[in-house]
Design a protein around this motif. Sequence first.
Motif, PDB file in Angstrom:
ATOM      1  N   HIS A  79     175.943  77.808  31.879  1.00  0.00           N
ATOM      2  CA  HIS A  79     174.684  77.995  31.147  1.00  0.00           C
ATOM      3  C   HIS A  79     174.469  76.950  30.055  1.00  0.00           C
ATOM      4  O   HIS A  79     173.665  77.176  29.145  1.00  0.00           O
ATOM      5  CB  HIS A  79     174.659  79.391  30.514  1.00  0.00           C
ATOM      6  N   SER A  80     175.155  75.818  30.128  1.00  0.00           N
ATOM      7  CA  SER A  80     175.105  74.857  29.023  1.00  0.00           C
ATOM      8  C   SER A  80     173.698  74.333  28.734  1.00  0.00           C
ATOM      9  O   SER A  80     173.316  74.170  27.580  1.00  0.00           O
ATOM     10  CB  SER A  80     176.071  73.701  29.282  1.00  0.00           C
ATOM     11  N   ALA A  81     172.904  74.059  29.774  1.00  0.00           N
ATOM     12  CA  ALA A  81     171.534  73.586  29.551  1.00  0.00           C
ATOM     13  C   ALA A  81     170.705  74.655  28.849  1.00  0.00           C
ATOM     14  O   ALA A  81     169.953  74.378  27.915  1.00  0.00           O
ATOM     15  CB  ALA A  81     170.891  73.202  30.876  1.00  0.00           C
ATOM     16  N   LEU A  82     170.845  75.889  29.297  1.00  0.00           N
ATOM     17  CA  LEU A  82     170.117  77.015  28.712  1.00  0.00           C
ATOM     18  C   LEU A  82     170.522  77.240  27.259  1.00  0.00           C
ATOM     19  O   LEU A  82     169.667  77.430  26.390  1.00  0.00           O
ATOM     20  CB  LEU A  82     170.397  78.278  29.534  1.00  0.00           C
ATOM     21  N   LEU A  83     171.815  77.196  26.977  1.00  0.00           N
ATOM     22  CA  LEU A  83     172.312  77.455  25.630  1.00  0.00           C
ATOM     23  C   LEU A  83     171.883  76.363  24.657  1.00  0.00           C
ATOM     24  O   LEU A  83     171.529  76.646  23.504  1.00  0.00           O
ATOM     25  CB  LEU A  83     173.832  77.586  25.655  1.00  0.00           C
ATOM     26  N   GLY A  84     171.920  75.108  25.106  1.00  0.00           N
ATOM     27  CA  GLY A  84     171.466  74.022  24.251  1.00  0.00           C
ATOM     28  C   GLY A  84     169.991  74.152  23.921  1.00  0.00           C
ATOM     29  O   GLY A  84     169.569  73.946  22.778  1.00  0.00           O
ATOM     30  N   TRP A  85     169.190  74.506  24.910  1.00  0.00           N
ATOM     31  CA  TRP A  85     167.754  74.707  24.699  1.00  0.00           C
ATOM     32  C   TRP A  85     167.507  75.868  23.739  1.00  0.00           C
ATOM     33  O   TRP A  85     166.665  75.770  22.834  1.00  0.00           O
ATOM     34  CB  TRP A  85     167.081  74.975  26.044  1.00  0.00           C
ATOM     35  N   ALA A  86     168.230  76.965  23.910  1.00  0.00           N
ATOM     36  CA  ALA A  86     168.063  78.127  23.029  1.00  0.00           C
ATOM     37  C   ALA A  86     168.416  77.777  21.592  1.00  0.00           C
ATOM     38  O   ALA A  86     167.729  78.197  20.648  1.00  0.00           O
ATOM     39  CB  ALA A  86     168.930  79.284  23.525  1.00  0.00           C
ATOM     40  N   TRP A 101     162.122  82.432  23.065  1.00  0.00           N
ATOM     41  CA  TRP A 101     163.357  81.828  23.568  1.00  0.00           C
ATOM     42  C   TRP A 101     164.439  82.870  23.837  1.00  0.00           C
ATOM     43  O   TRP A 101     165.197  82.747  24.799  1.00  0.00           O
ATOM     44  CB  TRP A 101     163.879  80.767  22.598  1.00  0.00           C
ATOM     45  N   LEU A 102     164.513  83.914  23.018  1.00  0.00           N
ATOM     46  CA  LEU A 102     165.557  84.923  23.223  1.00  0.00           C
ATOM     47  C   LEU A 102     165.303  85.722  24.498  1.00  0.00           C
ATOM     48  O   LEU A 102     166.243  86.041  25.241  1.00  0.00           O
ATOM     49  CB  LEU A 102     165.635  85.858  22.020  1.00  0.00           C
ATOM     50  N   ALA A 103     164.034  86.015  24.783  1.00  0.00           N
ATOM     51  CA  ALA A 103     163.706  86.724  26.016  1.00  0.00           C
ATOM     52  C   ALA A 103     164.053  85.868  27.229  1.00  0.00           C
ATOM     53  O   ALA A 103     164.570  86.370  28.236  1.00  0.00           O
ATOM     54  CB  ALA A 103     162.217  87.093  26.022  1.00  0.00           C
ATOM     55  N   VAL A 104     163.773  84.569  27.141  1.00  0.00           N
ATOM     56  CA  VAL A 104     164.116  83.648  28.233  1.00  0.00           C
ATOM     57  C   VAL A 104     165.630  83.585  28.406  1.00  0.00           C
ATOM     58  O   VAL A 104     166.156  83.660  29.525  1.00  0.00           O
ATOM     59  CB  VAL A 104     163.554  82.238  27.945  1.00  0.00           C
ATOM     60  N   LEU A 105     166.340  83.466  27.297  1.00  0.00           N
ATOM     61  CA  LEU A 105     167.803  83.418  27.327  1.00  0.00           C
ATOM     62  C   LEU A 105     168.377  84.674  27.975  1.00  0.00           C
ATOM     63  O   LEU A 105     169.236  84.610  28.861  1.00  0.00           O
ATOM     64  CB  LEU A 105     168.333  83.261  25.900  1.00  0.00           C
TER      65      LEU A 105
END
Length: 238
Positions: free
Chosen positions: A103-110, A214-218
Motif C-alpha cells: 500500500h505504499s503509493a496509497l499511504l504516501g498519498w494519504a 482522503w481517510l474514506a479513500v484510504l
Amino acid sequence: MPLPRASESYYQTHPTQLDQKMQRGYLIICDSCGAIESPSVKFRLCGGCATTRYCSPDCQKAHWPSHKAVCQHTAAQASTATKIASVGEVDITKTLRKFTSAHSALLGWAGFQALQLKRIPSNVRRNALLLELSYRDHAEWLRRFSIVSTHIVPRTYIRDPLVVNDIQRREERCRHSGGIGTLVVILQCRDIAQVMPVEVDHPSKISWDEREDWLAVLNHFIESGRTDFKPISTTARG
C-alpha cells in the motif's frame, strides 16, 4: 489512552510502478550519486533495510560505509520486533511489512493529503501522519489490518537518533533535488511500528487534487484489500 511511542522502525520504500513523476509526487534518488530514477531506469533496492535505492551495484558498494550503521540498525530492530510480535503462528511484523509495501503509493498519498502539503508545504518538516491499526485473522493477508484511528503528530514523536538522522539526510537530499522534504508516515499495530519516509516533489509539480475525503479513500482500499491505487487529477489544474 495515549498511544505508545514508535519504538521499532522499518523503512519502507516508495513505489516505482507509476509511470509519471507528476502523478506519483515523490522522488526516488540514488543514495550514492544523487541521480533521480527515470521510467526507463529502475533503481536497485537495498536488501538489508529494504528502503534505500541505488542506480547501480557500484553506487551501492560505494555507499555501504555510510549506509552500514542505519541499515544494520533497521534490520536488527525488525528482527527483534518479529520475535516479540509472533503470536502462535502469526508474525505481525512480517505481515505489517508486506502490508506497508503493498500500500505504499496509497499511504504516501494519504500522508500528503492529511498534512495538507499542497497548501502548507512546510508541514512536511513539522508533522507526521500516524495510523493506528488493529489486527484480525483473515484468509487474505492484505485484509488483516484495519485503521482504528489517525493522528497528526509532531516529528519529535520519532525518537530513535539513527532514524531521525536518516530522515534529515533524506530531507536535505530531497530539497537539493527540487523537492520540499521527507513526508513521514508511521504505521502502528500493538507495540510494533513501522516508519515510512517519502521524499516529496514540489507541490507545484504534482497534479493531485486536494481531497478532504482522503481517510474514506484510504479505508476503502485497505478494507477491500485493493492494491491498485493511483493518485489522479480530476480538475484541469490538479
